[in-house]
Enzyme design. Structure first.
Site, PDB file in Angstrom:
ATOM      1  N   THR B  17       0.870  -1.004   0.244  1.00  0.00           N
ATOM      2  CA  THR B  17       0.507  -0.347  -0.019  1.00  0.00           C
ATOM      3  C   THR B  17       0.446   1.264  -0.158  1.00  0.00           C
ATOM      4  OG1 THR B  17      -0.044   0.010   2.588  1.00  0.00           O
ATOM      5  CG2 THR B  17      -1.950  -0.824   1.219  1.00  0.00           C
ATOM      6  N   LYS B  43      -3.899  -2.782   6.927  1.00  0.00           N
ATOM      7  CA  LYS B  43      -4.385  -2.958   5.691  1.00  0.00           C
ATOM      8  C   LYS B  43      -5.351  -3.784   5.600  1.00  0.00           C
ATOM      9  CE  LYS B  43      -3.351   1.383   5.346  1.00  0.00           C
ATOM     10  NZ  LYS B  43      -2.619   2.236   4.369  1.00  0.00           N
ATOM     11  N   ILE B  96      14.315  -5.235  -2.039  1.00  0.00           N
ATOM     12  CA  ILE B  96      14.153  -3.860  -3.526  1.00  0.00           C
ATOM     13  C   ILE B  96      14.913  -2.559  -2.427  1.00  0.00           C
ATOM     14  CG2 ILE B  96      13.442  -2.574  -4.635  1.00  0.00           C
ATOM     15  CD1 ILE B  96      13.584  -5.204  -5.776  1.00  0.00           C
ATOM     16  N   THR B  97      14.544  -2.244  -1.225  1.00  0.00           N
ATOM     17  CA  THR B  97      14.232  -1.232  -0.224  1.00  0.00           C
ATOM     18  C   THR B  97      16.542  -1.007  -0.519  1.00  0.00           C
ATOM     19  OG1 THR B  97      12.717  -2.115   0.925  1.00  0.00           O
ATOM     20  CG2 THR B  97      14.215   0.059   2.013  1.00  0.00           C
ATOM     21  N   GLU B  98      16.113   0.316  -0.085  1.00  0.00           N
ATOM     22  CA  GLU B  98      17.707   0.809  -0.334  1.00  0.00           C
ATOM     23  C   GLU B  98      18.217   1.448   1.385  1.00  0.00           C
ATOM     24  OE1 GLU B  98      19.379   4.196  -2.526  1.00  0.00           O
ATOM     25  OE2 GLU B  98      17.736   4.174  -3.322  1.00  0.00           O
ATOM     26  N   TYR B 167      20.273  -1.932 -16.383  1.00  0.00           N
ATOM     27  CA  TYR B 167      19.143  -1.439 -17.101  1.00  0.00           C
ATOM     28  C   TYR B 167      20.098  -1.397 -18.563  1.00  0.00           C
ATOM     29  CZ  TYR B 167      16.494  -0.502 -13.450  1.00  0.00           C
ATOM     30  OH  TYR B 167      15.590  -0.849 -12.422  1.00  0.00           O
ATOM     31  N   GLU B 217      31.090  -3.399  -9.599  1.00  0.00           N
ATOM     32  CA  GLU B 217      31.537  -2.120  -9.524  1.00  0.00           C
ATOM     33  C   GLU B 217      32.703  -2.368  -8.348  1.00  0.00           C
ATOM     34  OE1 GLU B 217      27.794  -0.887  -9.032  1.00  0.00           O
ATOM     35  OE2 GLU B 217      28.073  -0.846  -6.504  1.00  0.00           O
ATOM     36  N   HIS B 255      26.601   3.650  -3.771  1.00  0.00           N
ATOM     37  CA  HIS B 255      26.754   2.541  -3.347  1.00  0.00           C
ATOM     38  C   HIS B 255      27.014   2.649  -2.237  1.00  0.00           C
ATOM     39  CE1 HIS B 255      25.137   0.193  -7.175  1.00  0.00           C
ATOM     40  NE2 HIS B 255      23.861   1.183  -6.650  1.00  0.00           N
TER      41      HIS B 255
END
Lengths: 379, 386
Positions: B17, B43, B96-98, B167, B217, B255
């Site tokens: 949500t 929720k 996914i959270t950073e 990407y 990297e 990063h």
């Protein structure tokens, strides 16, 4: 964020680690007052985040307040490894019998904090690691925590005197608490000193904090030294931009850290020099774009600017809007090359062309173009 | 085939949500992902984009028999969301959270590994991330935030520490008609659930993956270890790229993990490690499609030759082979060698250094399959059985 020695000691003292009393001073006069308060022999130490302060003349003893004032004046005039000394720590001096090294660092490979301990204290640990790695004891702390008996048996391997080993073990346990509760990525005591009276104390403190944990440490903000950051770096941080100034003349504004690094590499590959690393991050708030342009223009000697945007979560039209809004407000003094591809690319292209700007889709082409434009400006 | 996700993936969205969670749920559904449940404490009972929302992961698992979860929960609560998913028995957890504190990630990582049990590298549960774009299996499912329009089905496995750079490279692959089995972003944090080695093992075990593109990297030594692993265990061709060749030491490049410290973690060291392991390294992203295409072509030719050779040798060699057959094999071998040398020649003229690296790559890989062929296969079967 890296802490200064005096800040690290402040953190250590809060957790009951033995440090010698002292205070930080910004002027020789302040140093004199602190020395008078402390009484007796004091040590004046330059507060810069660089190793080898002693060798550079940044650590001096003073027998009385007037001498402290003079020494502080000398040290405050120094520049150590490119860093101007703006503050000194004035602390009580101790008679040292022996120096050890102790640190806890996050070992990303083993996913555990790593204790490093050595009887070769007072020198840079990287040196010891290079020439005598066998003199460094290493121990990973298991996920359930550090047991007192483990700390004790580790220290007994290095300290010949049991009473000292026990003091050192207590220090290690407290240092582990500092490391975990304080969200450190490094907590180092070098030297961990034994005084002539047999007391074990933390003579220095080197602490790096995990920036991601700032949300649960309200006190970190007061440690951030406004003079350590340029105004532009501060603006970048406040706007949520990740920014590092470099020496070149081609400014770059990119979304995503990996792509930003690859863009810098590509500029270099085609014969240019990047002026900065700047990641505008995932969201595409037009305000961020404006701030990014302002920072790059203001900080350094930029001859041309490149936007490299690969729209994923970032929407190209948002970035285009940001660029146009920013240019309407203040026209750029240098040429601009824009590369946009991905989410809402068509809309972005329209917005830019309505404003008389073009955009390419190829990263290689854009980089070659911006280098050419920068050279035109040079000529 | 693919790795980790496919058309049978039944996904829970934790933080459905929230702003990001809601937006990407819509995107994932639009791509064809089967999102079966959302979780936001408080929720429960509502819906989001037609997906039922539950108060806890345990409840969502019980009601929907999901087999994967993706986390969009804000950083202060994201590690807790990983713990919750692991405790509820979710086999694949993608965060996914950073911006997670390393201490929190460390605890969550240990939880997931304790659930998995020792010596079970391809096992479950598995954590991907945090601070990663997730993964996508073209034409089947996407879990995370990778844009769907840049991928296309094909034979290449992509694994990367980065988001938008992935990407960029995936789009360049797609533009050159080099499709992907699965694209996986492992994230740029110091501690991550799935690293290069895990991803390489998964791609090696996936029969549809023919070649692998790996993007690393600066910072840490995951690339060096990946290079070692490739040399010993990966029979499929790999092309590597390392971002941050121009990064100065001591500065964190966005990063949390991307920082060169104490002279280690530089791009140059990582690139040298790959080259020493026989892995061609692209200097710039746009070199990647050409390098992998060439290696794929060579692998296919070699495989055809091996098949042809096997067909000729109808009887297994270990059975006391007749003198006639031995003679024939000996004759075949030099002819083939010559053919291969001819093919390699133009490349050598064009770019001597790269060709030399590839030559090394071929030599090491030619030896590797023979030792490795039997072993990884048995491992693979065991893993699939579970």
């Amino acid at each position: 964020m890296n802490l200064h020695e005096y800040q690290g000691k402040e953190l250590f003292a809060r957790y009951g680690l033995p440090v010698l009393p002292g205070q930080v001073a910004g002027t020789p006069e302040e140093a004199r007052d602190i020395a008078a308060q402390l009484g007796g022999l004091v040590v004046i130490k330059a507060q810069v985040q660089a190793g080898g302060r002693g060798k550079a003349g940044g650590v001096k003893l003073a027998h009385d307040p007037d001498e402290a004032c003079d020494r502080a004046r000398d040290i405050l005039a120094l520049t150590i490894k490119g860093l101007p000394v703006r503050k000194v720590l004035v602390a009580k001096a101790a008679d040292i019998a022996k120096e050890y090294y102790l640190s806890i660092v996050m070992d990303r490979e083993k996913k555990a904090p790593l204790i490093m301990l050595s009887a070769e204290g007072g020198v840079e640990i990287e040196e010891v690691a290079r020439f005598a790695p066998e003199k460094i004891l290493k121990l990973h702390i298991p996920v359930e925590g550090l047991r007192p008996y483990v700390a004790r048996s580790l220290m007994m391997q290095v300290f010949p005197d049991f009473a000292q080993a026990q003091q050192a073990a207590a220090i290690l346990l407290k240092l582990y608490t500092v490391f975990m509760d304080g969200d450190c990525s490094l907590a180092e005591i070098n030297p961990l000193a034994v005084t002539t009276e047999g007391r074990v104390i933390a003579l220095d403190a080197k602490v790096s904090l995990d920036d991601n944990a700032e949300f649960r440490h309200v006190d970190w903000d007061h440690w951030r030294d406004p003079e350590d950051e340029s105004g532009w770096s501060r603006l970048a941080r406040e706007k949520g931009l990740s920014y590092v100034k470099l020496d070149g003349d081609i400014g770059c504004i990119v979304n995503g850290a990996g792509l930003a690094m690859a863009t810098m590499d590509l500029i270099k590959h085609y014969g240019g020099e990047p002026a900065n690393f700047l990641d505008i991050g995932g969201s595409s708030n037009p305000e961020k774009v404006t701030a990014a342009l302002e920072i790059i223009n203001g900080d350094g000697h930029v001859r041309a600017i490149l936007f490299n945007i690969f729209g994923g979560i970032t929407r190209c039209d948002d970035v285009a809007n940001g660029i146009v809004a920013s240019l309407k407000e203040s026209p750029l003094p240098v040429p601009l090359v824009i590369r946009l591809t991905g989410t809402n690319e068509e809309a972005a292209r329209q917005i830019l062309s309505d404003f008389g700007l073009g955009a390419t889709t190829s990263m290689d082409e854009a980089v070659r173009m911006v280098i050419a434009r920068a050279q035109e400006v040079n000529a | 085939m693919s790795i980790l996700i496919d058309k049978h993936t039944r996904l829970i969205v934790q933080g459905i949500t929230g702003r990001d969670g809601a937006f990407h749920t819509q995107q994932m559904i639009a791509y064809g992902t089967n999102v079966v449940a959302g979780v936001t404490p408080g929720k429960g009972g509502t819906t989001m984009h037609g997906v039922p929302v539950f108060d806890s992961v345990a409840e969502a698992m019980e009601q929907t028999k999901a087999n994967a979860s993706v986390i969009y929960v804000p950083a202060p609560f994201a590690a807790d969301a990983i713990h919750e998913a692991a405790d509820a028995g979710v086999p694949l957890i993608v965060c996914i959270t950073e911006g997670l504190p390393v201490r929190d990630t460390m605890a969550a990582w240990h939880k997931v590994m304790a659930k998995r049990g020792a010596n079970n590298p391809l096992g479950k549960p598995r954590l991907v991330g945090p601070n990663c774009p997730g993964l996508i299996t073209p034409g089947q499912a996407k879990v995370g935030i990778l844009p769907g329009h840049i991928v296309t089905p094909g034979p290449i496995g992509v694994v990367s520490k980065s988001g938008t750079l992935t990407y960029e490279v995936v789009k360049q692959l797609t533009d050159k008609r080099l499709g992907q089995t699965t694209c996986l972003g492992i994230g740029g944090d110091p501690i991550i659930g799935t690293d290069f080695i895990d991803a390489l093992a998964l791609f090696e075990a996936d029969p549809k993956t023919e070649g692998i593109v790996l993007m690393g990297e600066i910072g840490g030594n995951a690339e060096e270890q990946a290079a070692q692993y490739i040399r010993r265990h990966v029979t499929k061709p790999v092309v590597a790229f390392v971002a941050g060749q121009t990064a100065p030491p001591g500065k964190r490049m966005g990063h949390a993990g991307a920082i060169i410290s104490g002279g280690t973690g530089t791009a140059a060291e990582k690139m040298a490690a790959f080259e020493a392991a026989g892995v061609p390294v692209a200097r710039i992203p746009s070199e990647i499609p050409g390098l992998i295409a060439e290696l794929l072509q060579r692998r296919r030719t070699r495989r055809r030759n091996v098949v042809a050779k096997a067909a000729k040798q109808a009887t297994p060699a270990k059975k006391a082979a007749s003198a006639k057959k031995v003679a024939r094999t000996k004759k075949v071998a030099p002819a083939k060698k010559a053919a291969r040398t001819k093919k390699a020649a133009p490349a050598q003229k064009a770019a001597p250094a790269r060709a030399a690296a590839r030559k090394r790559a071929r030599t090491s890989k030619q030896q590797a399959p023979r030792k490795a062929a039997a072993r990884p296969k048995s491992k693979t079967k065991a893993a699939r059985g579970k």
